[in-house]
Design an enzyme around this catalytic site. Structure first.
Site, PDB file in Angstrom:
ATOM      1  N   GLY A  91     -20.206 -68.110  12.844  1.00 39.41           N
ATOM      2  CA  GLY A  91     -20.834 -68.401  14.140  1.00 39.41           C
ATOM      3  C   GLY A  91     -20.193 -69.605  14.796  1.00 39.41           C
ATOM      4  CB  CYS A 148     -38.838 -65.276  19.301  1.00 40.20           C
ATOM      5  SG  CYS A 148     -38.326 -63.722  20.020  1.00 40.20           S
ATOM      6  N   GLY A 193     -21.176 -62.853   7.369  1.00 40.05           N
ATOM      7  CA  GLY A 193     -20.921 -64.146   6.734  1.00 40.05           C
ATOM      8  C   GLY A 193     -21.857 -65.230   7.221  1.00 40.05           C
ATOM      9  CE  LYS A 200     -23.561 -65.073  11.382  1.00 40.62           C
ATOM     10  NZ  LYS A 200     -24.542 -64.927  10.251  1.00 40.62           N
ATOM     11  N   GLY A 214     -23.407 -68.318   9.185  1.00 45.49           N
ATOM     12  CA  GLY A 214     -23.424 -68.797  10.563  1.00 45.49           C
ATOM     13  C   GLY A 214     -22.626 -70.068  10.733  1.00 45.49           C
ATOM     14  CD  GLU A 216     -40.429 -69.983  16.666  1.00 49.55           C
ATOM     15  OE1 GLU A 216     -39.364 -70.528  16.347  1.00 49.55           O
ATOM     16  OE2 GLU A 216     -40.490 -68.986  17.403  1.00 49.55           O
ATOM     17  CD  GLU A 269     -32.952 -64.460  25.261  1.00 56.17           C
ATOM     18  OE1 GLU A 269     -34.141 -64.838  25.183  1.00 56.17           O
ATOM     19  OE2 GLU A 269     -32.464 -63.962  26.284  1.00 56.17           O
TER      20      GLU A 269
END
Ligand code: NAP
Ligand code: MG
Length: 469
Positions: free
Chosen positions: A207, A279, A201, A170, A203, A377, A245
């Site tokens: 997902g 990241c 599509g 995905k 998430g 972040e 992650e």
């Protein structure tokens, strides 16, 4: 205009069960660049069924067969590398030299690495009275973000394939093109039916369905912390393995013996690569307090030298990925100003001369580690500089974060630098630069669990069986 409205399921390009489409926006122009389909749970069911059926045969395939397929994919990937780089530039705004260079190159690197690891991987090992057999875990749901789109797709798809797993990918709605081209590559190279499937599509729909699906054995996710937490909860009822992650707020420590100007310039330039949407970016620059003024001056000069503009031109930085990402970054810059951080360079609004596109000014603040801009972040081109008193203090600041993804140490005394690296609670530390496709990559603390890249990335997709006696 690109039109990618079909999904790749069971070695066929198929329409969604229920038609629905979404526009994809070019972040450099704010214009629509193409259309994708948005899948539904029914599409997930189809793809998972295909992957389940294929698992029976693919899990029994030989290493030689898998190597042959990976080499076929490698040849086709090389043919289309330029095209994929251009797709990355169009979908997420990386400068074309970065898109066709490092962005697409990371995919090629992970593919070559998967081949090298597979050539030598020990699937079986006799240990005393027991035999260890490493077997593919099964059907894998792979959910990826938009920031290094090919890196994140390839670091999952190829180890899954190489270990005998089957998968449903995905890709991100914001960056769907490069993944679509990769699916075309997988097809052209002869990937057997159901071994690799891809659905575009949302998430929250695709997902989530993968995470909850009773016939998915593992979910590997790269993305934000809140979504990672949601996926873990969604996967709990079916006792899936979940690889995460997530984000980071990595410290870059410059030691007193280092060339200050050179290293500050490298750290500042590094922060602005991919418009700060990395990241593992070294987003907190830690310098000796006695050299703070020197570091600030060097960062200001480096930051002012970062060219921003049309990603098809020769610039260091393109736009950030979306309007919403632009707004989030502006919110953090405002927060930095409000909380009294010293603005060294950059600031609010678009860079001069740019009136369209999600362009952000490369920005540097000096502050303390308790500032919100030092703790959260930002995922944009914003660097904070923080002073430390001694090495213990530097380690304390570096580790004073909920995240633990990366770290950087620059200094002439290698023993001191390595000793510092050992004390950092992060999954990786880069000492005076360096890069290795075989080095495990992943996070401590809220940066995630598990490790991708190289041999470690294979273990994510394997079960361990003991045969005793
Ligand atoms: P995100 O919002 O977490 O999205 C990542 C992926 O998850 C997208 O494909 C997204 O779909 C999907 N998703 C959204 N909601 C979901 C749900 N409820 N269930 C399952 N999947 C769902 O992250 P992002 O904004 O794309 O990326 C930025 C973040 O990723 C940053 O925090 C960054 O640090 C982190 N990141 C970490 C690494 C690493 O290796 N550690 C690498 C890159 C990025 P949509 O297409 O609908 O958004
Ligand atoms: Mg998101």
């Amino acid at each position: 205009m690109r039109s990618y409205t079909q999904f790749y399921i069971d070695r066929k390009w198929v329409d969604p069960v229920t038609p629905a489409t979404a526009d994809v926006i070019n972040p450099a122009t704010e214009d629509v660049s193409g259309t994708i389909s948005l899948g539904s749970v029914a599409d997930v069911d189809k793809a998972v069924a295909a992957a389940r059926k294929a698992f029976g045969v693919w899990s029994q395939s030989s290493v030689a067969e898998r190597l042959e397929l990976l080499r076929g994919i490698q040849a086709e990937y090389a043919n289309r590398m330029q095209e994929m780089g251009e797709a990355v530039t169009e979908e997420m705004g990386a400068p074309i030299a970065l898109g066709c260079g490092f962005q697409a190159g990371l995919g090629a690197g992970h593919l070559q690495t998967a081949i090298e690891v597979l050539e030598n991987f020990k699937f079986e090992e006799q240990k005393g009275a027991h035999l260890i057999v490493r077997e593919p875990i099964g059907v894998c749901g792979l959910i990826t973000p938009w920031n290094w789109p090919l890196n994140q797709v390839t670091v999952k798809v190829f180890p899954a394939l190489a270990t005998g797993c089957t998968s449903v990918l995905k890709p991100p709605q914001l960056a769907p093109y490069s993944a679509q081209i990769l699916a075309e590559i997988m097809h052209k190279a002869g990937t057997p039916a159901g071994v690799f499937n891809m659905i575009q599509g949302q998430g929250s729909v695709i997902g989530s369905a993968l995470s909850k699906h009773a016939d998915v054995d593992m979910v590997s996710f790269t993305g934000s912390e809140p979504v990672g937490i949601q996926i873990s909860k969604d996967a709990a009822d079916t006792v899936k393995r979940v690889g995460l992650e997530l984000g980071g707020k990595s410290a870059w420590i410059i030691l007193d013996d280092a060339d200050m100007a050179g290293n500050v310039a490298a750290a500042t330039g590094g922060m602005m690569v991919n418009a700060g949407q990395t990241c593992s970016a070294g987003s907190r620059l830690l310098v000796p307090r006695s050299r703070l003024d020197e570091a600030v001056a060097a960062a200001k000069a480096a930051c002012e030298g970062v060219s921003v503009g049309d990603p098809h031109s020769d610039v260091a930085m393109g736009p950030v990925v979306s309007k919403s990402q632009w707004n989030i970054i502006q919110g953090y810059i405002q927060k930095g100003l409000d909380e009294g951080a010293t603005l060294v360079s950059g600031g609010l609004g678009r860079p001069d001369g740019l009136s369209r596109g999600y362009f952000v000014k490369p920005t540097v603040f000096a502050c303390t580690n308790d500032a919100v801009i030092a703790r959260e972040e930002i995922f944009g081109p914003v660097l904070v500089i923080i002073a430390y008193d001694d090495l213990d203090h530097a380690v304390e600041i570096a580790n004073d974060s909920v995240f633990g993804l990366g770290g950087y140490v620059s200094g002439q005394n290698r023993d001191t630098a390595i000793a510092l690296a050992r004390r950092m609670r992060t999954g990786a530390v880069w000492v005076n630069g360096g890069f290795d496709f075989h080095a495990p990559f992943g996070g401590y603390k809220h940066s995630g669990n598990g490790r991708e890249w190289g041999e470690a990335g294979f273990h994510e997709y394997l079960e361990i069986k003991s045969i005793i006696g």
